[in-house]
Each structure stands twice: as C-alpha cells, then as structure tokens.
Design an enzyme around this catalytic site. Sequence first.
Site, PDB file in Angstrom:
ATOM      1  N   CYS A 149       0.800  -1.235   0.000  1.00 49.22           N
ATOM      2  CA  CYS A 149       0.000   0.000   0.000  1.00 49.22           C
ATOM      3  C   CYS A 149       0.830   1.280   0.000  1.00 49.22           C
ATOM      4  O   CYS A 149       0.318   2.337  -0.368  1.00 49.22           O
ATOM      5  CB  CYS A 149      -0.967  -0.015   1.178  1.00 49.22           C
ATOM      6  SG  CYS A 149      -0.210  -0.539   2.705  1.00 49.22           S
ATOM      7  N   HIS A 242      -1.989   6.897   3.153  1.00 47.63           N
ATOM      8  CA  HIS A 242      -0.544   6.945   3.365  1.00 47.63           C
ATOM      9  C   HIS A 242       0.017   8.185   2.654  1.00 47.63           C
ATOM     10  O   HIS A 242      -0.195   8.373   1.452  1.00 47.63           O
ATOM     11  CB  HIS A 242       0.130   5.692   2.780  1.00 47.63           C
ATOM     12  CG  HIS A 242      -0.194   4.417   3.521  1.00 47.63           C
ATOM     13  ND1 HIS A 242      -0.895   4.381   4.702  1.00 47.63           N
ATOM     14  CD2 HIS A 242       0.112   3.121   3.229  1.00 47.63           C
ATOM     15  CE1 HIS A 242      -1.003   3.118   5.115  1.00 47.63           C
ATOM     16  NE2 HIS A 242      -0.412   2.337   4.227  1.00 47.63           N
TER      17      HIS A 242
HETATM   18  N1  NAP Z   1      -4.806  -2.880   5.366  1.00 46.70           N
HETATM   19  C1  NAP Z   1      -4.184  -2.383   4.308  1.00 46.70           C
HETATM   20  O1  NAP Z   1      -4.140  -1.151   4.082  1.00 46.70           O
HETATM   21  C2  NAP Z   1      -3.500  -3.297   3.309  1.00 46.70           C
HETATM   22  C3  NAP Z   1      -3.036  -2.722   2.137  1.00 46.70           C
HETATM   23  C4  NAP Z   1      -2.403  -3.534   1.194  1.00 46.70           C
HETATM   24  C5  NAP Z   1      -2.248  -4.871   1.432  1.00 46.70           C
HETATM   25  N2  NAP Z   1      -2.702  -5.414   2.602  1.00 46.70           N
HETATM   26  C6  NAP Z   1      -2.505  -6.855   2.788  1.00 46.70           C
HETATM   27  O2  NAP Z   1      -3.778  -7.492   2.690  1.00 46.70           O
HETATM   28  C7  NAP Z   1      -3.804  -8.651   3.528  1.00 46.70           C
HETATM   29  C8  NAP Z   1      -4.979  -8.521   4.508  1.00 46.70           C
HETATM   30  O3  NAP Z   1      -4.790  -7.362   5.310  1.00 46.70           O
HETATM   31  P1  NAP Z   1      -5.894  -6.804   6.315  1.00 46.70           P
HETATM   32  O4  NAP Z   1      -5.391  -5.459   6.682  1.00 46.70           O
HETATM   33  O5  NAP Z   1      -7.263  -6.932   5.740  1.00 46.70           O
HETATM   34  O6  NAP Z   1      -5.736  -7.839   7.558  1.00 46.70           O
HETATM   35  P2  NAP Z   1      -6.792  -8.221   8.702  1.00 46.70           P
HETATM   36  O7  NAP Z   1      -7.746  -7.094   8.940  1.00 46.70           O
HETATM   37  O8  NAP Z   1      -5.970  -8.692   9.839  1.00 46.70           O
HETATM   38  O9  NAP Z   1      -7.625  -9.475   8.081  1.00 46.70           O
HETATM   39  C9  NAP Z   1      -7.073 -10.758   7.941  1.00 46.70           C
HETATM   40  C10 NAP Z   1      -8.088 -11.724   7.322  1.00 46.70           C
HETATM   41  O10 NAP Z   1      -7.472 -13.009   7.174  1.00 46.70           O
HETATM   42  C11 NAP Z   1      -8.318 -14.003   7.765  1.00 46.70           C
HETATM   43  N3  NAP Z   1      -7.532 -15.127   8.266  1.00 46.70           N
HETATM   44  C12 NAP Z   1      -6.690 -15.150   9.317  1.00 46.70           C
HETATM   45  N4  NAP Z   1      -6.167 -16.394   9.487  1.00 46.70           N
HETATM   46  C13 NAP Z   1      -6.692 -17.160   8.489  1.00 46.70           C
HETATM   47  C14 NAP Z   1      -6.549 -18.521   8.120  1.00 46.70           C
HETATM   48  N5  NAP Z   1      -5.730 -19.358   8.794  1.00 46.70           N
HETATM   49  N6  NAP Z   1      -7.241 -18.989   7.058  1.00 46.70           N
HETATM   50  C15 NAP Z   1      -8.058 -18.161   6.360  1.00 46.70           C
HETATM   51  N7  NAP Z   1      -8.252 -16.855   6.672  1.00 46.70           N
HETATM   52  C16 NAP Z   1      -7.561 -16.351   7.722  1.00 46.70           C
HETATM   53  C17 NAP Z   1      -9.027 -13.264   8.882  1.00 46.70           C
HETATM   54  O11 NAP Z   1     -10.207 -13.994   9.243  1.00 46.70           O
HETATM   55  P3  NAP Z   1     -10.848 -14.006  10.750  1.00 46.70           P
HETATM   56  O12 NAP Z   1     -11.620 -12.728  10.891  1.00 46.70           O
HETATM   57  O13 NAP Z   1     -11.704 -15.196  10.733  1.00 46.70           O
HETATM   58  O14 NAP Z   1      -9.699 -14.062  11.712  1.00 46.70           O
HETATM   59  C18 NAP Z   1      -9.338 -11.942   8.160  1.00 46.70           C
HETATM   60  O15 NAP Z   1     -10.439 -12.123   7.312  1.00 46.70           O
HETATM   61  C19 NAP Z   1      -2.423  -8.682   4.224  1.00 46.70           C
HETATM   62  O16 NAP Z   1      -1.557  -9.512   3.486  1.00 46.70           O
HETATM   63  C20 NAP Z   1      -1.963  -7.238   4.149  1.00 46.70           C
HETATM   64  O17 NAP Z   1      -0.561  -7.118   4.213  1.00 46.70           O
HETATM   65  C21 NAP Z   1      -3.341  -4.670   3.537  1.00 46.70           C
END
Ligand code: NAP
Length: 350
Positions: A149, A242
Amino acid sequence: MQNKTAVGILGATGIVGQRFVQMLENHPWFEVAWLAASDRSEGKLYADAVRWRMKTQLPARVANLQVAPAKPEGAPKIIFAALDAAIASELEPRFAEAGCAVVSNSSALRMQSDVPLVIPEVNSDHMKLLECQKWRRHSRGFVVTNPNCSAIGLVMALAPLQQKFGIETVMAVTMQAVSGAGYPGVASLDILGNVIPYIAKEEEKMEEETLKLLGRLEGSRIVPAPFGMSAHCNRVAVEDGHTESVSVKLKKQAGNDEIIQAWNDFRSAPQEMRLPSAPRQPVQYQTAADRPQPRFDVDAGNGMTATVGRLRPCSVLDWKFTVLSHNTIRGAAGAALLNAELLKVQGYLE
Ligand SMILES: NC(=O)c1ccc[n+]([C@@H]2O[C@H](COP(=O)([O-])OP(=O)(O)OC[C@H]3O[C@@H](n4cnc5c(N)ncnc54)[C@H](OP(=O)(O)O)[C@@H]3O)[C@@H](O)[C@H]2O)c1
C-alpha cells in the site's frame, strides 16, 4: 446473478476483505458469491462473523452469506485474496492449483519471478508473465498481485516522471495510516500522540516492489528498473491514507510546470479501456501549499487517485514532493479490483 461473474473473497472479514465487499456492491461485472476467513469465522453468517468497519452499510445480500471453509472446493473461479502473507503463501497456491484466478493483496508471492505485480496504469504489459506461470500451465489457475500500500502511491507518482524524464535516484519517507495494519491493528495506546518509526518488512517491500513495477518485461522475466531507491516507513495516527515525502533525481532536466503536466496528463490502459474502477485522473496535482492531506484528499477519484503536491527543488536530489494515496482502496481492494477488470478485458478470466 444476471450475467455477472461470481467471485469469492478470501480473508473476507478483515479490513481489506470488507473493502472488497463494499467495492463489489453494485459492480457491473462481478458479484460476491462466496466468502471465507479463518476457522474462527467459518460456518457463521457473514454479518455475525465480521466486525464491519466500513462507513457504508453492510450489503444485506452479503450479510446473509455463510462463511465457507478456506478451501478451493466449492469456491468460484475468481478469488480476491486478502490474507496475511504467512497464510497466503500456503492458501493462494492451493487455489491457483485448483484452477482459480487468484487476485491477491498479500506480499507472499509478489516478488516470485513468474507472478505479475501490476498497477494497470503503470505496467499492464507485465500480465504477460501469466503465460509462463507454473499454475496456469498446469491447471489454468494463476496468481496476480498488486503492490504494497505504500509502494503503489509512490509508483503512481514516479511512473509519469520515469516515462518523460527517466529516474536516477529516489528517496521516500512514509507516514502510514493505522488501517494499513489491518483490524484491530496497532493498539491505541501505542499510536495516539505518537509516531512509530518501524513497520516490519515495509521498507524492503517498498524498495524491491518499486523496481519490479517500473521494470521492463523481457521475454518471460522482469528486469528491475535500474535506479537507486531508499525508503523510510513510519506509522502515524491517521485512519486512512498513506502520505509520503519524496525526493527524486531525474535523468533529463525537467521544469516545475513540465513535471506537474506529466502528472496531470498521465492516462493509461484502464482509462482507455474505461475499466469500471479506473479513476478519470490517476494522478492529480494539488496546487495549495499545504496539500495533499489525508483528511481532505484521501477520497480523490473514489479513493483510486493518487494526489501529489508541494513540488519544489531539492538541494540534494533534483525535486521533492508529497504524494498521498488511499491504502485500503488504491493500496489494496481497489488495486485488486482494477487488476481483475484488466484481466477480464485481456481475456484471462474466460
Ligand atoms: N490494510 C491495508 O491497508 C492493506 C493494504 C495492502 C495490502 N494489505 C494486505 O492485505 C492482507 C490482509 O490485510 P488486512 O489489513 O485486511 O488484515 P486483517 O484485517 O488482519 O484481516 C485478515 C483476514 O485473514 C483471515 N484469516 C486469518 N487467518 C486465516 C486462516 N488461517 N485462514 C483463512 N483466513 C484467515 C481473517 O479472518 P478471521 O476474521 O476469521 O480471523 C481476516 O479475514 C495482508 O496480506 C496485508 O498485508 C493490507
């Protein structure tokens, strides 16, 4: 489904997963038909599994979908993935092997040599790497990724400069929003009234992804862009958006007005193809002396436009400026959605 293509979301309950649900509501081509997350959420109705953090209502149809197991069996053939890298490195290949088009947000496979890392306005030609991707050769499934991001805002600002003037050196310092750490993310007691000068692996991702994105496709590989690049990453108490302070040395001399014009005139494949999520103007220059600011500029182009401002001479490199982009829209779900729209127009989703 009225002729819309069924899609699934892996990691549907997280911050990026929720952004997918929000952005896919009323999408003209895609419709959410399947959601999966961890076994903590599996079997629940989405409305009960998710802690909805978007500012729009949770779409009623999606609220009533049951969260499926995170397995390819029974999943649609197009999967938007929003999983932590460690889980993604295990699950994304499994879905690709099973014949799914995986449009991923995670860093797990971004730097793999046969995986396209794409911003449609910048390097849509890199999708051709799919022709030699191992999963595609075996199952027709594949993985495509969008950048980190903080890399995406920087690269959107650099791409028009690279095209017109060439780039020799880049220094970037980020001020990254808390939503970039997912939900619940950074504890409020750690971030309120504070700046954290460390985000694990972020500086490495920004540096290597920038060079891959601005690199050249040569046959079946990407030759990284040959300029020096240094990133410093900080977490600040901002909800979304950001902001980055950037200094750049150009190969060819360029004037203030030429640089601003290069940003404002920048148009590319998504605008020409009229992709549904493409902003009319991918990069816009704000003339006010104190902009861009996340509070006022983060939603430009429905969160898909990178806003640049404060262009001025740099006494070490040539020029310095500020760029702002929405981390969960242009930096995550919106980036993946635009990649999927490009894949559809390029015929990869048939
Ligand atoms: N936030 C940002 O601005 C952003 C920007 C670019 C890229 N990203 C990337 O996008 C990805 C997700 O980020 P996020 O910010 O959305 O994270 P997050 O809010 O922590 O969400 C994580 C997700 O993964 C699921 N999960 C966790 N353990 C799992 C498993 N063993 N099997 C299947 N699903 C599982 C969680 O489900 P539960 O709710 O059931 O735990 C939740 O739906 C990451 O790789 C991050 O680096 C994020």
